[in-house]
Design a protein around this motif. Structure first.
Motif, PDB file in Angstrom:
ATOM      1  N   PHE A 109       4.533   2.230   0.288  1.00 11.67           N
ATOM      2  CA  PHE A 109       3.860   0.945   0.063  1.00 11.67           C
ATOM      3  C   PHE A 109       2.913   0.669   1.227  1.00 11.67           C
ATOM      4  N   ASP A 110       1.653   0.376   0.914  1.00 14.09           N
ATOM      5  CA  ASP A 110       0.688  -0.022   1.931  1.00 14.09           C
ATOM      6  C   ASP A 110       0.752  -1.535   2.130  1.00 14.09           C
ATOM      7  N   VAL A 111      -0.089  -2.050   3.010  1.00 21.25           N
ATOM      8  CA  VAL A 111      -0.037  -3.475   3.342  1.00 21.25           C
ATOM      9  C   VAL A 111      -0.237  -4.351   2.112  1.00 21.25           C
ATOM     10  N   GLN A 140      -7.256   2.846   7.042  1.00 22.35           N
ATOM     11  CA  GLN A 140      -7.288   4.130   6.365  1.00 22.35           C
ATOM     12  C   GLN A 140      -6.413   4.096   5.121  1.00 22.35           C
ATOM     13  N   PRO A 141      -6.751   4.876   4.109  1.00 20.45           N
ATOM     14  CA  PRO A 141      -5.881   4.945   2.933  1.00 20.45           C
ATOM     15  C   PRO A 141      -4.496   5.443   3.327  1.00 20.45           C
ATOM     16  N   LEU A 142      -3.477   4.933   2.692  1.00 20.30           N
ATOM     17  CA  LEU A 142      -2.109   5.351   2.988  1.00 20.30           C
ATOM     18  C   LEU A 142      -1.936   6.810   2.583  1.00 20.30           C
ATOM     19  N   GLU A 143      -1.526   7.645   3.528  1.00 18.58           N
ATOM     20  CA  GLU A 143      -1.300   9.057   3.239  1.00 18.58           C
ATOM     21  C   GLU A 143       0.086   9.255   2.626  1.00 18.58           C
ATOM     22  N   VAL A 144       0.160  10.134   1.644  1.00 20.07           N
ATOM     23  CA  VAL A 144       1.437  10.471   1.025  1.00 20.07           C
ATOM     24  C   VAL A 144       1.493  11.968   0.786  1.00 20.07           C
ATOM     25  N   ILE A 145       2.697  12.526   0.754  1.00 21.11           N
ATOM     26  CA  ILE A 145       2.877  13.920   0.344  1.00 21.11           C
ATOM     27  C   ILE A 145       4.078  13.988  -0.586  1.00 21.11           C
TER      28      ILE A 145
END
Length: 281
Positions: free
Chosen positions: A141-143, A276-281
């Protein structure tokens, strides 16, 4: 912090289980690694119904069978498409059966989905009231998504946010980490040493990190893990199926940095200066 979430941050390193349980030939080594971790004081074990479609939860269940349940802190996660008032209780029961327990300490929405947050929160609160989970939270979850969650009834009961965070993925330092700290919501960092990521090999061969690790008498990966938990306000959940690596993870809890060392790291791996866009893997 929410309820008993203080214990999460006190336990700055836990054990991740992504990709564990996938290959039967590795089962005994993986179970042994988890037991070495528990015996060494790593009481937090993170898993999910997604990992091997339940195989990791089954493995964890086997590993913890001989331990006192109340001495452990189990985290699992639900698929977004299972996060409804009808599907979540069923998914949770399946996870509990695989884990061999009647409750999880923290149950996370694995990533944002199409089911309304209000419905997911209601399902989480019902599971909590039933005693099947002690706390619930979110992952990836981002801001803006956290802000939306706070607008939902009981959304403020969110007890943690688990996101990608390591030296090569620092974007959350700009806004998400400050937001979580202000809201008193713990951060759980997955892939804290960039395992399973090409950046992991890049770090291993970085001259600065190699030199700093050599001076401290540790490995570069121990250095990376210690850096992730450097502020004492983050729970990192590295994954390893190797008992010796698990011991090294345990040792990383004792590693400290000087202000000068942190400045050197920042100069080479720049902290973010904008959203920055939230990074996910």
């Amino acid at each position: 912090m929410k309820d008993d979430q203080t214990s999460i941050i006190q336990e700055t390193i836990g054990m991740g289980t992504w990709h564990m349980g996938d290959e039967p030939v590795k089962e005994q080594a993986e179970i042994e690694a988890l037991k070495v971790g528990i015996d060494g004081g790593l009481i937090v074990i993170d898993t999910a119904e997604m990992y091997g479609e339940g195989a990791a939860e089954t493995l964890v269940g086997k590993a913890i069978a001989g331990y006192t349940r109340s001495d452990l802190y189990l985290i699992s996660k639900v698929y977004p498409w299972h996060a409804s008032t009808t599907e979540l209780p069923q998914a949770l029961d399946r996870s509990l059966e695989r884990l061999g327990t009647d409750y999880v300490d923290l149950y996370l929405l694995h990533w944002p989905g199409d089911i309304p947050l209000a419905e997911t929160v209601a399902a989480m609160e019902a599971a909590k009231a039933a005693g099947k989970i002690r706390n619930w939270g979110v992952s990836n979850f981002d801001v803006s998504q956290m802000q939306a969650l706070m607008q939902v009834s009981d959304g403020s009961h969110c007890a943690a946010n688990q996101v990608l965070y390591n030296l090569g993925a620092r974007g959350i330092e700009y806004d998400l980490i400050p937001w979580l700290q202000e809201a008193d919501i713990p951060l759980i960092a997955y892939s804290p040493i960039a395992q399973g990521d090409s950046r992991g090999n890049h770090f291993r061969n970085d001259p600065l990190l190699k030199s700093m690790a050599e001076q401290k008498g540790i490995s570069v990966f121990q250095l990376l893990l210690a850096w992730t938990i450097r502020n004492g306000q983050t729970l990192a959940i590295p994954q390893t199926s190797d008992a010796q690596h698990m011991i090294q993870n345990i040792e990383a809890k004792q590693i400290r940095f000087s202000a000068a060392e942190l400045e050197q790291i920042d100069a080479r791996f720049l902290p973010p200066t904008k959203k920055q866009p939230l990074e996910v893997i």
